[in-house]
Design an enzyme around this catalytic site. Sequence first.
Site, PDB file in Angstrom:
ATOM      1  N   HIS A  35       0.842  -1.195   0.000  1.00 19.36           N
ATOM      2  CA  HIS A  35       0.000   0.000   0.000  1.00 19.36           C
ATOM      3  C   HIS A  35       0.879   1.247   0.000  1.00 19.36           C
ATOM      4  CE1 HIS A  35      -3.658  -2.050   1.797  1.00 19.36           C
ATOM      5  NE2 HIS A  35      -2.733  -2.850   2.265  1.00 19.36           N
ATOM      6  N   GLU A 117       2.455  -0.702   4.418  1.00 21.10           N
ATOM      7  CA  GLU A 117       2.225   0.654   3.911  1.00 21.10           C
ATOM      8  C   GLU A 117       3.564   1.335   3.678  1.00 21.10           C
ATOM      9  OE1 GLU A 117      -0.560   2.291   3.229  1.00 21.10           O
ATOM     10  OE2 GLU A 117      -2.184   1.340   4.380  1.00 21.10           O
TER      11      GLU A 117
HETATM   12 ZN   LIG Z   1      -4.109   0.698   0.538  1.00 16.15          ZN
END
Ligand SMILES: [Zn+2]
Length: 193
Positions: A35, A117
């Site tokens: 992400h 992330e």
């Molecule tokens: Zn995401």
Amino acid sequence: MTGPGELWLPGLQHEPSANSDERPGDGEVDLLVIHSISLPPGEFGGGYIQDLFLNRLDPQAHPYFAEIVRLEVSAHLLIRRDGAALQFVALERRAWHAGLSSFCGRQRCNDFSIGIELEGSDDTPFTMAQYARLAVLTAQIQALFPAIREDRIVGHSDISPGRKTDPGPHFDWALYRESIADNRRDEENIRES
Ligand SMILES: [Zn+2]
């Protein structure tokens, strides 16, 4: 500090998030989801991503924050622009990163995936420090969860198409996949020697 669960990686900051729970069913983990996130959108370095994952985001700090303050989200890992990494959820537990999603016909990817992330956005290149850290973390994760083969490493946009665009057009998949292949070769050389 270490939170619930066992698989907290060494050498990075641990910030246990309440936005996590036990994986359902057999708990097998066989997908890695990449992400990107920035808070406020397009700004880096503020510490607001941690605040969001730890349910302590100040809704007054930016107009956008009032919309997202109650989301109850997390990821297992966050890699900041300088390559520093934080872990929010033990790897065997379920983090709440993917939302509505499906991979190879299977819904609810949070159940069987690990989410990483990168602090970034759809219109900024990621840093070399981030790719370097991502390569190391991926190798550690694949060692713990061998079912995460190379073809089971995807972007959020791959499992939530039409809804999500991250990690975005600037994420260099070729560079990332090369680093995974290098890790794999090193590992095999160590095993053979
Ligand atoms: Zn995401």
